[in-house]
Design a protein around this motif. Structure first.
Motif, PDB file in Angstrom:
ATOM      1  N   ASN A   1       0.699  -1.164  -0.013  1.00  8.27           N
ATOM      2  CA  ASN A   1       0.025  -0.016  -0.087  1.00  8.27           C
ATOM      3  C   ASN A   1       0.876   1.370  -0.099  1.00  8.27           C
ATOM      4  OD1 ASN A   1      -2.594  -1.554   0.006  1.00  8.27           O
ATOM      5  ND2 ASN A   1      -2.876  -1.037   2.021  1.00  8.27           N
ATOM      6  N   LEU A   2       2.180   1.476   0.977  1.00 11.89           N
ATOM      7  CA  LEU A   2       2.584   2.440   0.771  1.00 11.89           C
ATOM      8  C   LEU A   2       3.307   2.637  -0.526  1.00 11.89           C
ATOM      9  CD1 LEU A   2       4.014   4.636   2.567  1.00 11.89           C
ATOM     10  CD2 LEU A   2       5.994   2.974   3.075  1.00 11.89           C
ATOM     11  N   VAL A   3       3.740   1.509  -1.208  1.00 11.14           N
ATOM     12  CA  VAL A   3       4.379   1.416  -2.757  1.00 11.14           C
ATOM     13  C   VAL A   3       3.362   2.187  -3.370  1.00 11.14           C
ATOM     14  CG1 VAL A   3       5.354   0.372  -4.672  1.00 11.14           C
ATOM     15  CG2 VAL A   3       6.116  -0.135  -2.281  1.00 11.14           C
ATOM     16  N   TYR A   4       2.159   1.824  -3.472  1.00  8.46           N
ATOM     17  CA  TYR A   4       0.990   2.302  -4.288  1.00  8.46           C
ATOM     18  C   TYR A   4       0.944   3.695  -4.011  1.00  8.46           C
ATOM     19  CZ  TYR A   4      -0.214  -2.474  -5.852  1.00  8.46           C
ATOM     20  OH  TYR A   4      -0.294  -3.554  -6.524  1.00  8.46           O
ATOM     21  N   LYS A   5       0.910   4.046  -2.876  1.00  5.45           N
ATOM     22  CA  LYS A   5       0.586   5.469  -2.561  1.00  5.45           C
ATOM     23  C   LYS A   5       1.623   6.430  -2.831  1.00  5.45           C
ATOM     24  CE  LYS A   5      -2.008   4.816   1.709  1.00  5.45           C
ATOM     25  NZ  LYS A   5      -1.740   5.102   3.425  1.00  5.45           N
ATOM     26  N   ASN A   6       2.835   5.930  -2.684  1.00  3.06           N
ATOM     27  CA  ASN A   6       4.073   6.727  -3.040  1.00  3.06           C
ATOM     28  C   ASN A   6       4.212   6.964  -4.982  1.00  3.06           C
ATOM     29  OD1 ASN A   6       5.128   7.322  -0.756  1.00  3.06           O
ATOM     30  ND2 ASN A   6       6.413   5.532  -0.758  1.00  3.06           N
ATOM     31  N   GLU A   7       3.605   5.905  -5.416  1.00  2.00           N
ATOM     32  CA  GLU A   7       3.534   5.837  -6.877  1.00  2.00           C
ATOM     33  C   GLU A   7       2.663   6.826  -7.288  1.00  2.00           C
ATOM     34  OE1 GLU A   7       3.180   1.800  -8.128  1.00  2.00           O
ATOM     35  OE2 GLU A   7       5.337   1.405  -7.849  1.00  2.00           O
ATOM     36  N   LEU A   8       1.283   6.579  -6.797  1.00  2.00           N
ATOM     37  CA  LEU A   8       0.248   7.720  -7.096  1.00  2.00           C
ATOM     38  C   LEU A   8       0.811   9.157  -6.725  1.00  2.00           C
ATOM     39  CD1 LEU A   8      -2.715   8.310  -7.735  1.00  2.00           C
ATOM     40  CD2 LEU A   8      -3.244   7.753  -5.358  1.00  2.00           C
ATOM     41  N   ARG A   9       1.342   9.403  -5.631  1.00  2.00           N
ATOM     42  CA  ARG A   9       1.722  10.754  -5.295  1.00  2.00           C
ATOM     43  C   ARG A   9       2.839  11.207  -6.425  1.00  2.00           C
ATOM     44  NH1 ARG A   9       3.513   9.754  -0.204  1.00  2.00           N
ATOM     45  NH2 ARG A   9       1.484  10.260   0.429  1.00  2.00           N
ATOM     46  N   GLN A  10       3.774  10.465  -6.857  1.00  6.95           N
ATOM     47  CA  GLN A  10       4.635  11.003  -7.680  1.00  6.95           C
ATOM     48  C   GLN A  10       3.761  10.989  -9.147  1.00  6.95           C
ATOM     49  OE1 GLN A  10       7.429   7.505  -7.927  1.00  6.95           O
ATOM     50  NE2 GLN A  10       8.414   8.144  -5.935  1.00  6.95           N
ATOM     51  N   ARG A  11       3.073  10.223  -9.397  1.00  5.06           N
ATOM     52  CA  ARG A  11       2.048  10.515 -10.725  1.00  5.06           C
ATOM     53  C   ARG A  11       1.668  11.855 -10.500  1.00  5.06           C
ATOM     54  NH1 ARG A  11      -0.968   5.671 -10.837  1.00  5.06           N
ATOM     55  NH2 ARG A  11       0.772   4.317 -10.328  1.00  5.06           N
ATOM     56  N   LEU A  12       0.837  12.150  -9.530  1.00  6.52           N
ATOM     57  CA  LEU A  12       0.152  13.483  -9.448  1.00  6.52           C
ATOM     58  C   LEU A  12       0.870  14.509  -9.487  1.00  6.52           C
ATOM     59  CD1 LEU A  12      -2.877  12.116  -7.075  1.00  6.52           C
ATOM     60  CD2 LEU A  12      -3.084  12.413  -9.540  1.00  6.52           C
ATOM     61  N   ASN A  13       1.909  14.360  -8.737  1.00  8.84           N
ATOM     62  CA  ASN A  13       3.065  15.490  -8.851  1.00  8.84           C
ATOM     63  C   ASN A  13       3.340  15.677 -10.167  1.00  8.84           C
ATOM     64  OD1 ASN A  13       2.913  16.077  -6.005  1.00  8.84           O
ATOM     65  ND2 ASN A  13       4.576  14.927  -5.358  1.00  8.84           N
ATOM     66  N   GLU A  14       3.730  14.747 -10.957  1.00  6.92           N
ATOM     67  CA  GLU A  14       4.263  14.746 -12.360  1.00  6.92           C
ATOM     68  C   GLU A  14       3.074  15.453 -13.073  1.00  6.92           C
ATOM     69  OE1 GLU A  14       5.490  11.810 -15.978  1.00  6.92           O
ATOM     70  OE2 GLU A  14       6.137  11.507 -13.955  1.00  6.92           O
ATOM     71  N   ILE A  15       2.057  15.137 -12.965  1.00 10.24           N
ATOM     72  CA  ILE A  15       0.752  15.788 -13.506  1.00 10.24           C
ATOM     73  C   ILE A  15       0.735  17.321 -13.328  1.00 10.24           C
ATOM     74  CG2 ILE A  15      -1.774  15.713 -14.046  1.00 10.24           C
ATOM     75  CD1 ILE A  15      -1.571  12.605 -13.625  1.00 10.24           C
ATOM     76  N   TYR A  16       0.822  17.712 -12.018  1.00  9.86           N
ATOM     77  CA  TYR A  16       0.794  18.827 -11.723  1.00  9.86           C
ATOM     78  C   TYR A  16       1.954  19.602 -12.009  1.00  9.86           C
ATOM     79  CZ  TYR A  16       0.615  22.849  -8.449  1.00  9.86           C
ATOM     80  OH  TYR A  16       0.689  24.249  -8.239  1.00  9.86           O
ATOM     81  N   ARG A  17       3.128  19.312 -12.294  1.00  7.81           N
ATOM     82  CA  ARG A  17       4.411  19.960 -12.579  1.00  7.81           C
ATOM     83  C   ARG A  17       4.206  20.316 -14.115  1.00  7.81           C
ATOM     84  NH1 ARG A  17       7.123  16.778  -9.015  1.00  7.81           N
ATOM     85  NH2 ARG A  17       7.642  15.443 -10.591  1.00  7.81           N
ATOM     86  N   SER A  18       3.691  19.369 -14.785  1.00 13.07           N
ATOM     87  CA  SER A  18       3.559  19.374 -16.045  1.00 13.07           C
ATOM     88  C   SER A  18       2.406  20.461 -16.349  1.00 13.07           C
ATOM     89  CB  SER A  18       3.061  18.027 -16.901  1.00 13.07           C
ATOM     90  OG  SER A  18       4.034  17.036 -16.651  1.00 13.07           O
ATOM     91  N   SER A  19       1.522  20.428 -15.850  1.00  8.75           N
ATOM     92  CA  SER A  19       0.498  21.273 -15.794  1.00  8.75           C
ATOM     93  C   SER A  19       0.780  22.907 -15.714  1.00  8.75           C
ATOM     94  CB  SER A  19      -0.988  21.133 -15.048  1.00  8.75           C
ATOM     95  OG  SER A  19      -0.662  21.386 -13.698  1.00  8.75           O
TER      96      SER A  19
END
Length: 79
Positions: free
Chosen positions: A7-25
């Motif tokens: 679960n921690l791995v999934y949460k970290n991956e999700l956080r990274q994905r969302l941060n990447e989307i935010y930076r790109s936006s």
């Protein structure tokens, strides 16, 4: 790997994905089909795991159903 570690791995991956989307936006990038990026099988599984750990999971919702009533009928492909 234990479920809590997974679960921690999934949460970290999700956080990274969302941060990447935010930076790109912020850099001016526009997105199409963003739902496909966010609504993926890993996120769906993580959400189910989080719900299964919720103390109120057996409290009936507005439709009268509890988590245990529907957990075996949930299918990511229908989501």
């Amino acid at each position: 790997m234990k479920n809590t570690e997974r679960n921690l791995v999934y949460k970290n991956e999700l956080r990274q994905r969302l941060n990447e989307i935010y930076r790109s936006s912020q850099a001016g990038m526009n997105f199409k089909n963003l739902k496909k990026t966010i609504v993926c099988k890993d996120n769906f599984i993580l959400a189910l795991r989080q719900l299964s750990l919720n103390a109120g999971r057996e409290t009936p919702g507005p439709d009268g159903l509890k988590f245990s009533d529907v957990k075996h009928n949930l299918d990511y492909e229908e989501f």
